[in-house]
Scaffold this motif. Structure first.
Motif, PDB file in Angstrom:
ATOM      1  N   ASP A 341      82.252  14.505 -65.601  1.00  0.00           N
ATOM      2  CA  ASP A 341      82.734  13.915 -66.770  1.00  0.00           C
ATOM      3  C   ASP A 341      82.501  15.546 -67.966  1.00  0.00           C
ATOM      4  O   ASP A 341      82.760  15.829 -68.784  1.00  0.00           O
ATOM      5  N   PHE A 342      81.050  15.468 -68.174  1.00  0.00           N
ATOM      6  CA  PHE A 342      80.017  16.691 -69.237  1.00  0.00           C
ATOM      7  C   PHE A 342      80.602  17.760 -68.460  1.00  0.00           C
ATOM      8  O   PHE A 342      81.266  18.987 -69.329  1.00  0.00           O
ATOM      9  N   VAL A 343      80.727  18.218 -67.587  1.00  0.00           N
ATOM     10  CA  VAL A 343      80.845  20.003 -67.188  1.00  0.00           C
ATOM     11  C   VAL A 343      82.407  20.092 -67.470  1.00  0.00           C
ATOM     12  O   VAL A 343      82.577  20.786 -67.724  1.00  0.00           O
ATOM     13  N   ASN A 344      83.240  18.944 -66.576  1.00  0.00           N
ATOM     14  CA  ASN A 344      84.104  19.390 -66.962  1.00  0.00           C
ATOM     15  C   ASN A 344      85.181  19.272 -68.128  1.00  0.00           C
ATOM     16  O   ASN A 344      86.220  20.249 -68.164  1.00  0.00           O
ATOM     17  N   ASN A 345      84.541  18.454 -68.722  1.00  0.00           N
ATOM     18  CA  ASN A 345      85.787  18.087 -70.160  1.00  0.00           C
ATOM     19  C   ASN A 345      84.971  18.791 -71.471  1.00  0.00           C
ATOM     20  O   ASN A 345      85.345  18.416 -72.336  1.00  0.00           O
ATOM     21  N   CYS A 346      83.595  18.642 -70.874  1.00  0.00           N
ATOM     22  CA  CYS A 346      83.161  18.968 -71.888  1.00  0.00           C
ATOM     23  C   CYS A 346      82.415  20.755 -72.323  1.00  0.00           C
ATOM     24  O   CYS A 346      82.777  21.729 -72.820  1.00  0.00           O
ATOM     25  N   ALA A 347      81.369  21.097 -71.023  1.00  0.00           N
ATOM     26  CA  ALA A 347      80.967  23.078 -70.666  1.00  0.00           C
ATOM     27  C   ALA A 347      82.112  23.151 -70.285  1.00  0.00           C
ATOM     28  O   ALA A 347      82.015  24.601 -70.969  1.00  0.00           O
ATOM     29  N   PRO A 458      70.893  16.046 -61.419  1.00  0.00           N
ATOM     30  CA  PRO A 458      72.526  16.687 -60.616  1.00  0.00           C
ATOM     31  C   PRO A 458      73.194  17.429 -61.184  1.00  0.00           C
ATOM     32  O   PRO A 458      74.167  18.106 -60.590  1.00  0.00           O
ATOM     33  N   LEU A 459      72.599  18.986 -62.235  1.00  0.00           N
ATOM     34  CA  LEU A 459      73.180  19.817 -63.198  1.00  0.00           C
ATOM     35  C   LEU A 459      72.693  21.584 -61.831  1.00  0.00           C
ATOM     36  O   LEU A 459      73.357  21.813 -62.148  1.00  0.00           O
ATOM     37  N   ALA A 479      82.754  18.018 -58.439  1.00  0.00           N
ATOM     38  CA  ALA A 479      82.164  18.419 -57.804  1.00  0.00           C
ATOM     39  C   ALA A 479      80.390  18.729 -58.241  1.00  0.00           C
ATOM     40  O   ALA A 479      80.052  19.591 -57.683  1.00  0.00           O
ATOM     41  N   PHE A 480      81.072  18.708 -59.458  1.00  0.00           N
ATOM     42  CA  PHE A 480      79.563  18.858 -60.382  1.00  0.00           C
ATOM     43  C   PHE A 480      78.584  17.140 -60.209  1.00  0.00           C
ATOM     44  O   PHE A 480      77.707  17.336 -61.090  1.00  0.00           O
ATOM     45  N   GLY A 481      78.691  16.439 -59.708  1.00  0.00           N
ATOM     46  CA  GLY A 481      78.129  14.862 -59.570  1.00  0.00           C
ATOM     47  C   GLY A 481      76.555  15.438 -58.891  1.00  0.00           C
ATOM     48  O   GLY A 481      76.404  16.780 -57.958  1.00  0.00           O
ATOM     49  N   ALA A 482      75.754  14.563 -58.592  1.00  0.00           N
ATOM     50  CA  ALA A 482      74.062  14.437 -57.846  1.00  0.00           C
ATOM     51  C   ALA A 482      74.839  14.150 -56.327  1.00  0.00           C
ATOM     52  O   ALA A 482      75.940  14.594 -55.651  1.00  0.00           O
ATOM     53  N   ASP A 483      74.689  15.531 -55.593  1.00  0.00           N
ATOM     54  CA  ASP A 483      73.472  15.349 -53.909  1.00  0.00           C
ATOM     55  C   ASP A 483      72.928  15.657 -53.306  1.00  0.00           C
ATOM     56  O   ASP A 483      72.063  15.945 -54.643  1.00  0.00           O
TER      57      ASP A 483
END
Length: 507
Positions: A341-347, A458-459, A479-483
């Motif tokens: 959410d943070f990467v897709n909708n803010c960063a 996670p980043l 795509a931007f979650g933990a792995d």
């Protein structure tokens, strides 16, 4: 009265201007008086001193007129370690430099006092002034990597690389020599990262006996807290209020709440106590409205405790307490960090806007400072405390142990590098000595066992490409979650504390 007023304001001045920080059960102290601290924090059903009002105002009725003044020396040793990314790692949004740092500032002092006095045969009043809790870290050195593997462009133009490395544990400084900063990641400010939080309670209280062996108490709470954050300038562009994220100096907030309690010895040889402290409603940290979720709101969470004491003989006391602290009810503390959410909708939209590729700089509910924005992700904490006291002539020998939850889930370690409040076990001991009929001295020692918590950054790794960065959720929503290839973070903390108390009985 003039004497107690002078002591109150002196304690307030010391607490709000001195360098203090502590973190035992989350950022709450494990105990407040020397006797509580020596007995693992237990004491809800045991009236040893005037600071009983800090955990159960009903207990003050059973004391004579007295004054207790405490001073604690507290030493938290905290550090973090950042590992490499996995062998199959792709690109990175933010990666901490491999290795680790130990926080500076490892010695603090914590003053406090309490006074209580009987009004008549059935009632008592008093006041307590003490530090409720706090946090402090300061990391010097290291660097932070941003945008590794990402390059964006449009037809007919060369790709623009977003990769850079910035000075500071969270990239708050300038770009490392020779590095560009096309994406504007670096904070270009203070490279030393850290936070400083202290909380002060002023608690007048009233207690009243009901029946022969039971008392009730009420205590309005007037609270003040002070906060400062530095070295977090790299997060400004991802905030709804970029000028209120980092490096704005100390900010002070004030608020109010209350505590109620009951204490009974209806069963001979036993005592039972219970107490509830409301959520303390604080004014916002306006200078950090772009950092904390909900526009800088940082209320103090509610807490409740119950306790049982047993008196097998005139000289032996055993106390057991249970405490719950509801950290999750405060958004700045309890909100989780949803990286997708943070990467897709803010960063993502803000980075693209800065590069002239569309995007948006409009406020977003996914950015720092919003009601639903990232917080520290703390969970509620439950603590069991056990203490024993044995009197030998003019001496009281004390020992204790407490075991609680640590509040930080493994998934939330990235932001909690700034607030590694992870100890779970406390071992305590102490000694009281009645110097004369009126004067007493108490000493307590606490050691919080070292605890290490592991979790992913996670980043630090993503299989997202530049296309995903440009197109966002429509291309690769998760795509931007933990792995499995994420960088592993390790938080570690241990503590020790020594407390001295001077008590004076007026009768």
């Amino acid at each position: 009265m003039k004497c107690s007023q002078t002591a109150t304001w002196l304690a307030v001045a010391v607490l709000l201007t001195s360098p203090m920080a502590w973190a035992t059960n989350g950022y709450f102290a494990h105990g407040y008086s020397a006797s509580q601290r020596a007995m693992g924090g237990a004491g809800t059903a045991l009236t040893e001193d005037a600071l009983i009002a800090t955990i159960n105002p009903a207990g003050a009725y059973w004391l004579e007129e007295r004054l207790d003044v405490t001073l604690s020396l507290f030493s938290p040793i905290r550090d973090y370690q950042a590992g490499p990314v996995g062998a199959g790692a792709d690109n990175s949004i933010l990666r901490l430099e491999e290795g680790g740092l130990r926080s500076d500032n490892e010695m603090y002092y914590i003053p406090g006092f309490a006074y209580t006095r009987r009004l008549d045969e059935v009632s008592s009043w008093g006041i307590a002034v003490y530090g409720n809790g706090g946090l402090n870290t300061e990391y010097r050195g290291s660097t932070t990597h941003f945008g590794e593997g990402f390059a964006v462009g449009v037809a007919g133009l060369d790709l623009i690389s977003l990769e850079t490395r910035c000075e500071g544990a969270f990239g708050g400084g300038v770009p490392v020599a020779g590095e560009g900063d096309t994406g504007g990641f670096c904070g270009n400010d203070d490279a030393n990262a850290g936070v400083d939080l202290i909380q002060l309670f002023i608690v007048p209280h009233y207690s009243r006996r009901i029946g022969e062996r039971t008392s009730i108490g009420i205590a309005p709470i007037f609270a003040g807290q002070r906060f400062r954050a530095d070295g977090l300038g790299a997060f400004r562009q991802f905030s709804n209020q970029p000028d209120r994220v980092s490096g704005t100096g100390h900010d002070t907030a004030y608020g109010y709440g209350g505590r109620v309690g009951i204490l009974t010895g209806a069963i001979p040889g036993f005592g039972f106590g219970a107490s509830y402290q409301t959520r303390i409603r604080m004014t916002a940290f306006d200078k950090y409205a772009g950092l904390f979720a909900d526009d800088g709101d940082f209320d103090i969470p509610s807490t409740w405790n119950i306790g049982l004491s047993a008196h097998p003989s005139d000289d032996l006391r055993i106390a057991v307490d249970f405490q719950r602290i509801n950290f999750s009810e405060v958004k700045a503390v309890g909100n989780r960090f949803d990286t997708n959410d943070f990467v897709n909708n803010c960063a993502r939209p803000r980075l693209l806007a800065g590069l002239g590729f569309g995007g948006s700089l409009d406020p977003s509910p996914s950015c720092l400072g919003s009601a639903s924005g990232p917080g520290f992700g703390w969970q509620d904490v439950e603590v069991v405390k056990l203490g024993v006291q044995y009197r030998v002539a003019a001496f009281k020998l004390r020992a204790g142990y407490s075991k609680g939850d640590q509040p930080i889930p493994a998934s939330e370690l990235l932001f909690n590098v700034l607030a590694p409040a992870v100890p779970e076990e406390h071992f305590t001991a102490g000694l009281g000595y009645q110097l004369s009929r009126r004067v007493g001295l108490d000493f307590a020692f606490m050691y919080a066992k070292s605890l290490t918590v592991f979790g992913p950054n996670p980043l630090s790794n993503t299989d997202a490409t530049a296309v995903d960065l440009v197109l966002g959720a429509g291309s690769n929503a998760t795509a931007f979650g933990a792995d499995a290839n994420d960088q592993t973070l390790r938080l570690n903390m241990r503590q020790w504390e020594a407390t001295f108390c001077f008590s004076y009985r007026f009768e």
